[in-house]
Write an enzyme that holds these catalytic residues in place. Structure first.
Site, short mmCIF file in Angstrom:
data_model
loop_
_atom_site.label_atom_id
_atom_site.label_comp_id
_atom_site.label_asym_id
_atom_site.label_seq_id
_atom_site.Cartn_x
_atom_site.Cartn_y
_atom_site.Cartn_z
N SER A 51 -8.04 -3.54 7.03
CA SER A 51 -9.02 -4.04 8.09
C SER A 51 -9.00 -3.42 9.22
CB SER A 51 -8.70 -5.56 8.10
OG SER A 51 -8.57 -6.12 6.93
N ARG B 28 0.85 -1.37 -0.15
CA ARG B 28 0.01 0.00 -0.07
C ARG B 28 0.74 1.36 0.03
NH1 ARG B 28 -3.56 -2.14 4.71
NH2 ARG B 28 -1.55 -3.05 5.04
P1 ADP Z 1 -1.56 -9.25 7.41
O1 ADP Z 1 -2.04 -9.36 8.79
O2 ADP Z 1 -0.87 -10.29 6.92
O3 ADP Z 1 -0.95 -8.01 7.05
P2 ADP Z 1 -4.07 -8.47 5.84
O4 ADP Z 1 -5.30 -9.08 6.01
O5 ADP Z 1 -4.10 -6.92 6.57
O6 ADP Z 1 -2.98 -9.45 6.41
O7 ADP Z 1 -3.47 -8.17 4.46
C1 ADP Z 1 -3.17 -9.33 3.57
C2 ADP Z 1 -2.46 -8.64 2.52
O8 ADP Z 1 -3.30 -7.77 1.64
C3 ADP Z 1 -1.16 -7.76 2.72
O9 ADP Z 1 -0.14 -8.09 1.79
C4 ADP Z 1 -1.44 -6.61 2.34
O10 ADP Z 1 -0.62 -5.53 2.37
C5 ADP Z 1 -2.58 -6.56 1.53
N1 ADP Z 1 -3.58 -5.55 1.78
C6 ADP Z 1 -4.22 -5.08 2.69
N2 ADP Z 1 -4.96 -4.12 2.38
C7 ADP Z 1 -4.70 -3.70 1.31
C8 ADP Z 1 -5.28 -2.64 0.40
N3 ADP Z 1 -6.25 -1.70 0.83
N4 ADP Z 1 -4.95 -2.67 -1.06
C9 ADP Z 1 -4.05 -3.62 -1.54
N5 ADP Z 1 -3.33 -4.71 -0.65
C10 ADP Z 1 -3.77 -4.62 0.76
#
Ligand code: ADP
Length: 158
Positions: free
Chosen positions: A128, A90
């Protein structure tokens, strides 16, 4: 056959995640969305609930599978025969952690490569965590998450 894993907590899945799922599923033959069951964290949604919501929002994508996992990502990759890991980037703040993780994973399993997709501009701010914070105070999150997530968050609030 190129199989990739897109791992994450997905607590809950947002339009940002969905954007990465859609785009990466076009690059590979099969995309496994790996839903991490991290015993050290207390998620809002159980791993079963997270898997169910992801299944719902990807039901029209035939090469996408949702599978929960625990423990090391490289072990999950070995077990599923995946040679690629997809992560979303991001902002610069994601970079340091992601670099460290991908290099560590590559040391442990040189046959697995991590590929980064930069987020689409309209979702670059989305996480999230912020979705949960806004929802906790009764804010409108309909532009951040799919309808099924919206319904489930409403249920949790009641
Ligand atoms: P983690 O706890 O492993 O960070 P997340 O569920 O928060 O898991 O995120 C999983 C993946 O999705 C990560 O690679 C994160 O960078 C990506 N991600 C989260 N939000 C976004 C977004 N808004 N746009 C693109 N990628 C995202």
């Amino acid at each position: 056959m190129l199989r990739a894993i897109y791992p994450g907590s997905f607590d809950p899945v947002t339009y940002g995640h969905l954007d990465v799922i859609k785009r990466s599923s076009k690059l590979v033959d099969e995309l496994i969305v790996g839903v991490l069951n991290n015993k050290a964290k207390t998620p809002l949604f159980s791993v079963e609930e997270r898997v169910k919501m992801l299944g719902e929002v990807t039901k029209d994508m035939p090469n996408v599978k949702i599978i929960p996992f625990e423990g090391l990502l490289v072990d999950f990759a070995r077990k599923t025969g995946a040679r690629m890991v997809i992560r979303g980037l991001r902002a610069i703040t994601d970079f340091e952690y992601e670099l460290q993780m991908s290099q560590t994973n590559h040391k442990m399993e040189p046959d697995v490569e991590t590929v980064f997709l930069t987020t689409s501009l309209e979702y670059s701010y989305l996480s999230s965590t912020t979705v949960k914070e806004v929802a906790a105070f009764g804010g409108d999150i309909s532009q951040f998450v799919p309808p099924v997530v919206l319904e489930n968050i409403e249920k949790k609030r009641k």
